[in-house]
Design a protein around this motif. Structure first.
Motif, PDB file in Angstrom:
ATOM      1  N   THR A  16       3.989  15.844   9.890  1.00  0.00           N
ATOM      2  CA  THR A  16       3.442  14.538  10.357  1.00  0.00           C
ATOM      3  C   THR A  16       3.854  13.487   9.433  1.00  0.00           C
ATOM      4  O   THR A  16       3.927  13.835   8.256  1.00  0.00           O
ATOM      5  N   LEU A  17       4.334  12.611   9.980  1.00  0.00           N
ATOM      6  CA  LEU A  17       4.732  11.314   9.363  1.00  0.00           C
ATOM      7  C   LEU A  17       3.768  10.234   9.619  1.00  0.00           C
ATOM      8  O   LEU A  17       3.437   9.692  10.437  1.00  0.00           O
ATOM      9  N   LEU A  18       3.312   9.665   8.078  1.00  0.00           N
ATOM     10  CA  LEU A  18       2.409   8.594   8.225  1.00  0.00           C
ATOM     11  C   LEU A  18       3.098   7.276   7.833  1.00  0.00           C
ATOM     12  O   LEU A  18       3.729   7.056   7.072  1.00  0.00           O
ATOM     13  N   ILE A  19       3.122   6.166   8.934  1.00  0.00           N
ATOM     14  CA  ILE A  19       3.547   5.070   8.825  1.00  0.00           C
ATOM     15  C   ILE A  19       2.523   4.027   8.726  1.00  0.00           C
ATOM     16  O   ILE A  19       1.741   3.944   9.518  1.00  0.00           O
ATOM     17  N   GLY A  20       2.604   3.172   7.722  1.00  0.00           N
ATOM     18  CA  GLY A  20       1.366   2.414   7.462  1.00  0.00           C
ATOM     19  C   GLY A  20       1.782   0.840   7.754  1.00  0.00           C
ATOM     20  O   GLY A  20       3.025   0.348   7.436  1.00  0.00           O
ATOM     21  N   GLU A  21       0.759   0.026   8.522  1.00  0.00           N
ATOM     22  CA  GLU A  21       1.245  -1.353   8.640  1.00  0.00           C
ATOM     23  C   GLU A  21      -0.144  -2.270   8.249  1.00  0.00           C
ATOM     24  O   GLU A  21      -1.098  -2.030   8.953  1.00  0.00           O
ATOM     25  N   ASN A  22      -0.021  -2.704   7.308  1.00  0.00           N
ATOM     26  CA  ASN A  22      -1.130  -3.682   6.835  1.00  0.00           C
ATOM     27  C   ASN A  22      -1.234  -4.917   7.782  1.00  0.00           C
ATOM     28  O   ASN A  22      -0.228  -5.899   7.605  1.00  0.00           O
ATOM     29  N   LEU A  23      -2.294  -4.985   8.767  1.00  0.00           N
ATOM     30  CA  LEU A  23      -2.228  -6.116   9.609  1.00  0.00           C
ATOM     31  C   LEU A  23      -2.797  -7.162   8.720  1.00  0.00           C
ATOM     32  O   LEU A  23      -2.392  -8.324   9.323  1.00  0.00           O
ATOM     33  N   ASP A  24      -3.576  -7.305   7.639  1.00  0.00           N
ATOM     34  CA  ASP A  24      -3.766  -8.589   6.933  1.00  0.00           C
ATOM     35  C   ASP A  24      -2.447  -9.010   6.064  1.00  0.00           C
ATOM     36  O   ASP A  24      -2.286 -10.062   6.004  1.00  0.00           O
ATOM     37  N   GLY A  25      -1.733  -8.128   5.508  1.00  0.00           N
ATOM     38  CA  GLY A  25      -0.646  -8.715   4.692  1.00  0.00           C
ATOM     39  C   GLY A  25       0.788  -8.546   5.586  1.00  0.00           C
ATOM     40  O   GLY A  25       1.793  -9.035   4.781  1.00  0.00           O
ATOM     41  N   GLY A  26       0.885  -7.714   6.639  1.00  0.00           N
ATOM     42  CA  GLY A  26       2.226  -7.450   7.195  1.00  0.00           C
ATOM     43  C   GLY A  26       3.317  -6.299   6.604  1.00  0.00           C
ATOM     44  O   GLY A  26       4.249  -6.151   7.022  1.00  0.00           O
ATOM     45  N   ALA A  27       2.780  -6.121   5.308  1.00  0.00           N
ATOM     46  CA  ALA A  27       3.747  -5.069   4.701  1.00  0.00           C
ATOM     47  C   ALA A  27       2.939  -3.664   4.821  1.00  0.00           C
ATOM     48  O   ALA A  27       1.929  -3.495   5.557  1.00  0.00           O
ATOM     49  N   SER A  28       3.736  -2.536   4.483  1.00  0.00           N
ATOM     50  CA  SER A  28       3.074  -1.316   4.430  1.00  0.00           C
ATOM     51  C   SER A  28       2.096  -0.850   3.187  1.00  0.00           C
ATOM     52  O   SER A  28       1.407   0.191   3.520  1.00  0.00           O
ATOM     53  N   SER A  29       2.349  -1.624   2.192  1.00  0.00           N
ATOM     54  CA  SER A  29       1.142  -1.510   1.281  1.00  0.00           C
ATOM     55  C   SER A  29      -0.194  -1.846   1.641  1.00  0.00           C
ATOM     56  O   SER A  29      -0.119  -2.763   2.230  1.00  0.00           O
ATOM     57  N   GLY A  30      -1.081  -1.001   1.333  1.00  0.00           N
ATOM     58  CA  GLY A  30      -2.509  -1.452   1.550  1.00  0.00           C
ATOM     59  C   GLY A  30      -2.850  -1.057   2.977  1.00  0.00           C
ATOM     60  O   GLY A  30      -3.982  -1.394   3.260  1.00  0.00           O
ATOM     61  N   ALA A  31      -2.146  -0.240   3.605  1.00  0.00           N
ATOM     62  CA  ALA A  31      -2.544   0.364   5.103  1.00  0.00           C
ATOM     63  C   ALA A  31      -3.333   1.459   5.058  1.00  0.00           C
ATOM     64  O   ALA A  31      -3.857   1.819   6.038  1.00  0.00           O
ATOM     65  N   GLY A  32      -3.378   2.200   3.961  1.00  0.00           N
ATOM     66  CA  GLY A  32      -4.298   3.465   3.944  1.00  0.00           C
ATOM     67  C   GLY A  32      -3.464   4.881   4.085  1.00  0.00           C
ATOM     68  O   GLY A  32      -4.169   5.699   3.942  1.00  0.00           O
ATOM     69  N   LYS A  33      -2.072   4.902   3.703  1.00  0.00           N
ATOM     70  CA  LYS A  33      -1.539   6.009   3.630  1.00  0.00           C
ATOM     71  C   LYS A  33      -2.067   6.988   2.667  1.00  0.00           C
ATOM     72  O   LYS A  33      -2.323   8.099   2.987  1.00  0.00           O
ATOM     73  N   SER A  34      -2.012   6.494   1.498  1.00  0.00           N
ATOM     74  CA  SER A  34      -2.354   7.327   0.408  1.00  0.00           C
ATOM     75  C   SER A  34      -4.040   7.705   0.430  1.00  0.00           C
ATOM     76  O   SER A  34      -4.580   8.656  -0.018  1.00  0.00           O
ATOM     77  N   THR A  35      -4.718   6.924   1.067  1.00  0.00           N
ATOM     78  CA  THR A  35      -6.145   7.063   1.302  1.00  0.00           C
ATOM     79  C   THR A  35      -6.120   8.476   2.007  1.00  0.00           C
ATOM     80  O   THR A  35      -7.087   9.005   1.810  1.00  0.00           O
ATOM     81  N   LEU A  36      -5.493   8.527   2.988  1.00  0.00           N
ATOM     82  CA  LEU A  36      -5.533   9.702   4.023  1.00  0.00           C
ATOM     83  C   LEU A  36      -5.428  10.791   2.902  1.00  0.00           C
ATOM     84  O   LEU A  36      -5.902  11.955   3.107  1.00  0.00           O
ATOM     85  N   ILE A  37      -4.313  10.968   2.247  1.00  0.00           N
ATOM     86  CA  ILE A  37      -4.153  12.089   1.173  1.00  0.00           C
ATOM     87  C   ILE A  37      -5.127  12.103   0.249  1.00  0.00           C
ATOM     88  O   ILE A  37      -5.463  13.314  -0.095  1.00  0.00           O
ATOM     89  N   ASN A  38      -5.829  11.332  -0.202  1.00  0.00           N
ATOM     90  CA  ASN A  38      -6.759  11.087  -1.165  1.00  0.00           C
ATOM     91  C   ASN A  38      -8.014  11.870  -0.379  1.00  0.00           C
ATOM     92  O   ASN A  38      -8.783  12.590  -1.198  1.00  0.00           O
ATOM     93  N   ALA A  39      -8.257  11.525   0.745  1.00  0.00           N
ATOM     94  CA  ALA A  39      -9.648  12.092   1.494  1.00  0.00           C
ATOM     95  C   ALA A  39      -9.204  13.479   1.635  1.00  0.00           C
ATOM     96  O   ALA A  39     -10.352  14.419   1.453  1.00  0.00           O
ATOM     97  N   ILE A  40      -8.229  14.079   1.737  1.00  0.00           N
ATOM     98  CA  ILE A  40      -7.890  15.579   1.866  1.00  0.00           C
ATOM     99  C   ILE A  40      -8.065  16.231   0.622  1.00  0.00           C
ATOM    100  O   ILE A  40      -8.645  17.281   0.439  1.00  0.00           O
TER     101      ILE A  40
END
Length: 170
Positions: A24-48
């Motif tokens: 499973t590859l997680l690719i994030g796109e922060n729609l507010d900032g345009g970058a991948s930082s802050g898109a929630g990738k780490s949050t998914l791992i933190n939830a697990i």
């Protein structure tokens, strides 16, 4: 994996299907900032990590895991993780905020010990027993990110413990 009001995710259920075979590859796109930082990738791992171990690798306090943007004190954060071990299907539900607790289901039956929501710690040890590895091993092998201390920087004793746990030797 399913959660609501967890870290940067708000008051709408988010569900991620991790049952597809392969990587499973997680690719994030922060729609507010345009970058991948802050898109929630780490949050998914933190939830697990929170569902399995009642803590996350960055050491953020449990109360800070609750996204209180919507309803301040009445906010309920919940994380649900379904997984299987052998022929058994498990569901862990952890929640904090307006109410706090945890539930464990095995093959659809609630097997949560009555003592668990009174603060006894043996429940988390039971989860580790079911899944077969500790939070330390999870952090070193599964997460392996910038928050993890490099294996070779660990003391010889800590390295030995991880190797013994990994290979189930003493």
């Amino acid at each position: 994996l399913k959660f609501i009001n967890f870290m940067s995710f708000g008051n709408v259920w988010t569900e991620v299907d991790l049952t597809v075979p392969g990587t499973t590859l997680l690719i994030g796109e922060n729609l507010d900032g345009g970058a991948s930082s802050g898109a929630g990738k780490s949050t998914l791992i933190n939830a697990i990590s929170f569902a399995l171990y009642d803590k996350i690798p960055s050491g953020v306090s449990k109360d800070k895991l609750i996204n209180r943007t919507n309803e301040k004190k009445a906010t309920k954060m919940e994380v649900i993780l379904d997984f299987s071990v052998g022929n058994d299907e498990y569901t862990i539900k952890r929640f904090r905020g307006s109410s706090t607790g945890v539930q464990l289901f095995q093959n659809g039956k609630d097997v949560t010990p009555a003592s668990v929501n009174r603060g006894e710690d043996s429940f988390n040890a039971r989860i580790e027993e079911i899944i077969g590895f500790s939070f330390n091993l999870f952090s070193q092998i599964i997460l392996f990110n910038g928050n993890s201390r490099p294996f070779l920087d660990l003391s010889v004793g800590a390295q030995r413990e991880l190797i013994e746990e990994l290979f189930r030797i003493t």
